[in-house]
Design an enzyme around this catalytic site. Structure first.
Site, mmCIF file in Angstrom:
data_model
loop_
_atom_site.group_PDB
_atom_site.id
_atom_site.type_symbol
_atom_site.label_atom_id
_atom_site.label_comp_id
_atom_site.label_asym_id
_atom_site.label_seq_id
_atom_site.Cartn_x
_atom_site.Cartn_y
_atom_site.Cartn_z
ATOM 1 N N SER A 79 52.607 35.534 47.233
ATOM 2 C CA SER A 79 54.244 34.682 47.585
ATOM 3 C C SER A 79 54.820 34.855 48.321
ATOM 4 O O SER A 79 55.926 33.922 48.322
ATOM 5 C CB SER A 79 54.819 35.051 45.966
ATOM 6 O OG SER A 79 54.645 37.006 46.189
ATOM 7 N N LYS A 93 43.852 42.609 46.000
ATOM 8 C CA LYS A 93 43.555 41.004 44.525
ATOM 9 C C LYS A 93 43.507 39.927 45.534
ATOM 10 O O LYS A 93 43.441 40.063 46.027
ATOM 11 C CB LYS A 93 45.475 40.878 44.027
ATOM 12 C CG LYS A 93 45.591 40.463 43.082
ATOM 13 C CD LYS A 93 46.593 40.481 42.291
ATOM 14 C CE LYS A 93 48.001 38.979 43.235
ATOM 15 N NZ LYS A 93 47.314 38.102 43.292
ATOM 16 N N GLU A 107 41.943 35.946 43.442
ATOM 17 C CA GLU A 107 41.998 35.091 42.624
ATOM 18 C C GLU A 107 40.664 34.847 41.857
ATOM 19 O O GLU A 107 39.931 34.311 43.061
ATOM 20 C CB GLU A 107 43.010 33.940 42.303
ATOM 21 C CG GLU A 107 44.482 34.241 43.286
ATOM 22 C CD GLU A 107 45.375 33.004 43.310
ATOM 23 O OE1 GLU A 107 45.155 31.647 43.069
ATOM 24 O OE2 GLU A 107 46.842 33.274 43.492
ATOM 25 N N GLU A 111 48.262 35.934 34.864
ATOM 26 C CA GLU A 111 49.204 34.984 34.994
ATOM 27 C C GLU A 111 49.833 33.524 33.667
ATOM 28 O O GLU A 111 48.977 32.712 34.052
ATOM 29 C CB GLU A 111 49.453 34.514 36.802
ATOM 30 C CG GLU A 111 50.482 33.592 36.934
ATOM 31 C CD GLU A 111 51.168 34.066 38.167
ATOM 32 O OE1 GLU A 111 49.934 34.237 38.757
ATOM 33 O OE2 GLU A 111 51.931 33.173 39.178
HETATM 34 O O1 KIV Z 1 51.382 36.430 44.830
HETATM 35 C C1 KIV Z 1 51.968 37.005 44.059
HETATM 36 O O2 KIV Z 1 53.532 38.038 44.427
HETATM 37 C C2 KIV Z 1 51.293 37.183 42.982
HETATM 38 C C3 KIV Z 1 51.467 38.132 41.702
HETATM 39 C C4 KIV Z 1 53.149 36.977 41.392
HETATM 40 C C5 KIV Z 1 50.933 38.577 40.040
HETATM 41 O O3 KIV Z 1 50.270 36.637 42.610
#
Ligand code: KIV
Length: 263
Positions: free
Chosen positions: A44, A111, A113, A180
């Site tokens: 983000s 993390k 997706e 999300e």
């Molecule tokens: O990139 C991010 O900040 C995220 C969160 C919104 C979960 O993936």
């Protein structure tokens, strides 16, 4: 020190997993001082730090730079590095190599997706000791496929697919799943069906934890505020007021005063 096994323990003990994003040392320290134990260096940052319309242009090098800033400041948090677009979609070898780069930069987990299609990559990572957090529902790197940032899993078939995806990710070894922008009832169902914690953002109150983008939480970023964001402060308004006052006082000869001058 928060660790990956603590995520599972929190779920067993019904203790919420609370996650906030951070992209630099200053905010990593503030977030930790506020008692947050898990920091996500989210892609983000492409939107809130770099001012881009979406996260798609964020690179591995940029993510590693910000990860190092956070890791260098955080003393006891679990730091999660967010794998950017095209760092894991092309295949499991590239995905594994890039996940390893995050750990070499000091992150404790990564993390990524996606659902069942990501299972081979997740297995490759967890097999060599790289903890992975999954991310289902409205996955921002697929924004073009959705035609915008839209709630996912509203229809029966799509909801069933998300439940199946969550089970596949769990079987592949993820240590948590971000959910999300999906309906609360679906997030509740998924949270009941998996033994690992679900971390919601726009997924209602029944998840095992919550995550927010720090600049949304602080009211710093107001260009696009989704329904699920609750600004707990209004730092953009405060910043505007402070900077305008500074400008005014310099123009009026009030700053610097005697107190801010050397003698
Ligand atoms: O990139 C991010 O900040 C995220 C969160 C919104 C979960 O993936």
């Amino acid at each position: 020190m928060m660790t990956v096994p603590d995520l599972q323990r929190y779920k067993r003990e019904k203790k919420k997993v609370i996650v906030v994003t951070a992209y630099d040392a200053l905010f990593a320290r503030i977030v930790e001082q506020a008692g947050i134990e898990t920091i996500l260096v989210g892609d983000s940052l492409g939107v809130v730090v770099q001012g881009k319309p979406n996260t798609l242009s964020v690179t591995m090098d940029e993510m590693l730079y910000h990860t190092k800033l956070v890791v260098g400041a955080a003393q006891k948090s679990l730091v999660v590095g967010d794998m950017p677009f095209m760092s894991y979609q092309t295949g499991k070898e590239e995905a594994l190599r890039n996940a390893g780069r995050f750990l070499q930069a000091g992150a404790h987990a990564v993390k990524l997706e996606g659902g069942a299609a990501m299972v081979d990559r997740i297995e490759a990572m967890t097999n060599v000791g790289i903890p992975v957090i999954g991310h289902l529902g409205m996955t921002p790197q697929s924004v073009n496929q959705y035609g915008g940032y839209k709630v996912q899993g509203k229809g029966k078939d799509h909801a069933a697919r998300l439940v199946a995806d969550a089970k596949s990710l769990e079987a592949a070894g993820v240590c948590a799943i971000v959910l999300e922008a999906i309906p609360s009832a679906l997030a509740k169902k998924i949270s009941e069906k998996v033994a690992i914690p679900t971390i919601g953002i726009g997924a209602g109150p029944h998840c095992d934890g919550q995550v927010l983008v720090l600049y949304d939480l602080l009211g710093l970023f107001d260009e696009f505020v989704p329904k699920f964001v609750k600004p707990y402060a209004h730092l953009k308004a405060d910043a505007l007021q402070a900077i305008r006052r500074y400008k005014e006082e310099v123009e009026q000869g009030k700053f610097p005063s005697d107190a801010e001058s050397y003698h």
